[in-house]
Write an enzyme that holds these catalytic residues in place. Structure first.
Site, PDB file in Angstrom:
ATOM      1  N   HIS A 143      -8.743  67.354  58.637  1.00 25.44           N
ATOM      2  CA  HIS A 143      -7.413  67.474  58.035  1.00 25.44           C
ATOM      3  C   HIS A 143      -6.294  66.857  58.782  1.00 25.44           C
ATOM      4  CE1 HIS A 143     -10.303  70.607  56.737  1.00 25.44           C
ATOM      5  NE2 HIS A 143      -9.425  70.657  55.597  1.00 25.44           N
ATOM      6  N   LYS A 170     -15.722  64.788  53.959  1.00 21.44           N
ATOM      7  CA  LYS A 170     -14.369  65.446  53.314  1.00 21.44           C
ATOM      8  C   LYS A 170     -13.426  65.090  54.169  1.00 21.44           C
ATOM      9  CE  LYS A 170     -11.904  69.664  52.433  1.00 21.44           C
ATOM     10  NZ  LYS A 170     -11.712  70.973  52.655  1.00 21.44           N
ATOM     11  N   LYS A 314      16.179  58.324  35.283  1.00 22.26           N
ATOM     12  CA  LYS A 314      16.417  57.742  33.965  1.00 22.26           C
ATOM     13  C   LYS A 314      17.050  56.392  33.993  1.00 22.26           C
ATOM     14  CE  LYS A 314      16.016  62.183  31.396  1.00 22.26           C
ATOM     15  NZ  LYS A 314      16.410  63.003  30.525  1.00 22.26           N
ATOM     16  N   ASP A 352      15.609  60.700  24.258  1.00 18.20           N
ATOM     17  CA  ASP A 352      16.476  61.899  24.411  1.00 18.20           C
ATOM     18  C   ASP A 352      17.638  62.134  23.286  1.00 18.20           C
ATOM     19  OD1 ASP A 352      15.685  63.104  26.550  1.00 18.20           O
ATOM     20  OD2 ASP A 352      16.815  61.614  28.189  1.00 18.20           O
TER      21      ASP A 352
END
Length: 528
Positions: A143, A170, A314, A352
């Site tokens: 980890h 893992k 946007k 939109d």
């Protein structure tokens, strides 16, 4: 393993769905008593998990021999035993030999999997003296709670984990940016051994949902929201019923909502249900993105087929596209990106303004005598916000013949947009005292009032009596403080859900080439 796969198959045969992957869903159980853990095993089975991870480090008053036997005997699903020490992010801080003895005992008693940390794995596997029970698979794990290393470093890590005696590799890393996940996908897809590769944190969510597309062995899904064993884990319910996890395969197309913040968005609920009902092999995700250009360059495969774009990306999105629809170009903002399946080029458009303006017109038509022209013609239309959504609404209102006023915290931005569309500008501080006439329209396109800051509003209640209609693009909550106070002041209100559904129609059609299931969209959102 046969048991595990037949469980998955049975669950999905009942739903009549095609299974496109063999990736397992593992439920981490972190109860502090054996009794509670046993109850949770049965909840996990009912929820649709394939495996349970028994986190021995979460148990208080743990008696290894007695408790491990009880857990294995009681469990209706295959078991994975993990006894995580504090030095690897767990809760156990006792004697190391006792910890490893407990894992050895779990193996001998009938565990299906055990998880051993890379740091101690070589000596642990050596201590077995080649007497590993055939049934039990060893997962060797590592980890990284800071970063996601380079592809080269991850490749070397996988080699070290394999060399330490892993049956299953893992590793879990941490996402500093959503593009970190691409490196983990690259490792998984090329792995010759069973592999679990996950990226922790909200920016890593995609790794937990798309892992079957790239062939990962297993993902984790929790029983309850927020009760997690690592940051960013979704619930089993979300994996199966929101993201249709069992139907994700190598050729599944990926769509998503790009924003920051983004976890509040209901778009995945809408599109995933619509995809499922229409039989479309696609999945739609929440994508927490810091830099949209970097995101689009990193995930450049045609499998990453289309994106909705929300605050604050946007305007930047318009610059990232190879081609932009003329209306979106005039607005200077894109809220929908489609990747051409042939050449991978990006096409941007703006849905939109259609959604919002249509919803506002419909609300006004209820009170205005219907004429061929728009009920917005001649109205004074006040737009709060000069970002992507503000530009779209200002453009749409102007096109319908309204007189537009732009209001923004920074006056210069308001002035710039007003000059572009041919309107007036105000600073937000001036809004309360601005009422040259009654019967005005107000549209909030900022995130003021959005969860969690639900007590905020961009305008005083007193000033709202001058407005005939108030629209709020925020839809979490559905009725914001602005809308509540507007209604109390006698104005008609239009909530952001109506704009949300309206703009989604066109996006769905652009993503799929199919007509939007309008009634379905309304039905899904009416439950919200």
């Amino acid at each position: 393993m046969e048991l595990v796969e037949s469980t998955a198959a049975r669950l999905n045969m009942e739903n009549g769905d095609v299974i496109r992957n063999s990736t397992l869903i593992c439920a981490p159980l972190m109860a502090d008593s054996v009794d509670r853990m046993v109850k949770d095993m049965y909840r996990a089975k009912t929820s649709g998990a394939d495996v349970v991870e028994l986190r021995l480090d979460s148990l208080k008053n743990f008696n290894p021999r007695r408790d491990i036997e009880t857990l294995i005997k009681s469990c209706p699903l295959p078991t994975l035993f993990t006894y995580r020490p504090t030095w690897e992010g767990g809760q156990y801080d006792g004697d190391e030999n006792s910890r490893l003895d407990a894992l050895r005992f779990a193996m001998e008693t009938g565990a299906d999997y055990i998880d051993v940390e890379l740091q101690v794995a070589p000596e642990f596997t050596k201590s077995l003296l080649g007497k590993k029970p055939a049934k039990c698979k060893i997962i060797v794990s590592n980890h990284n709670y800071q970063i996601t290393p380079s592809v080269e470093d991850l490749g070397n890590l996988v080699v070290r984990i394999q060399a330490a005696g892993a049956d299953i590799v893992k590793f879990a890393t941490t996402a500093v940016d959503v593009t970190d996940v691409a490196r983990v996908f690259q490792i998984i897809v090329h792995s010759q051994v069973p592999i679990i590769g996950l990226v922790m944190g909200e920016r890593g969510l995609m790794s937990r949902i798309l892992c079957p597309k790239f062939g990962a062995y297993l993902t984790f899904g929790t029983l309850d929201p927020g009760v997690i064993s690592a940051p960013g884990q979704p619930t089993i319910d979300a994996l199966l019923n929101l993201y249709n996890f069992r139907q994700i395969g190598p050729d599944t197309k990926v769509y998503g909502i790009i924003g920051k913040p983004v976890s509040h968005s209901k778009s995945p609920t809408l599109y995933n249900e619509a995809f499922k009902r229409a039989g479309i092999n696609g999945v739609y995700l929440h994508l927490l993105v810091d830099d949209i250009a970097k995101f689009l360059q990193t995930y450049s495969s045609v499998d990453f087929a289309g994106f909705s774009v929300t605050i604050p990306h946007k305007e930047a999105a318009a610059k990232c596209c190879d081609e932009v629809d003329p209306v979106a170009k005039s607005i200077g903002a894109v809220n929908c990106i489609v990747r051409e399946p042939t050449d991978g080029k990006l096409f941007g458009c703006n849905t939109d303004y259609v959604g919002a303006i249509t919803a506002i017109e419909e609300a006004l038509r209820d009170v205005t005598i219907s004429t061929a022209s728009s009920p917005l013609a001649g109205k004074l239309f006040v737009v709060i916000g000069a970002g992507g959504a503000g530009k779209a609404l200002a453009f749409g209102a102007k096109e319908k013949g309204a007189r537009v006023v732009i209001v923004n915290r920074t006056y210069d931005r308001a002035k710039e947009l007003a000059a572009t569309i041919g309107g007036d500008a105000l600073s937000l501080a001036e809004l309360d005292n601005f009422h040259p006439e009654d019967g005005m329209i107000l549209a909030n396109t900022t995130s003021i009032g959005m969860q969690p800051k639900v007590d905020e509003t961009p305008i005083s209640k007193q000033a709202l009596r001058h407005y005939e209609l108030v629209f709020d693009a925020v839809y979490t909550p559905k009725i914001t403080r602005l809308l509540r106070e507007a209604e109390e002041s006698g104005a008609r209100i239009v909530n952001g859900l109506e704009m949300f559904i309206g703009q989604a129609y066109e996006q769905f059609e652009r993503f799929t080439g199919l007509p939007a299931p309008k009634e379905l969209f309304k039905e899904i959102m009416s439950n919200y």
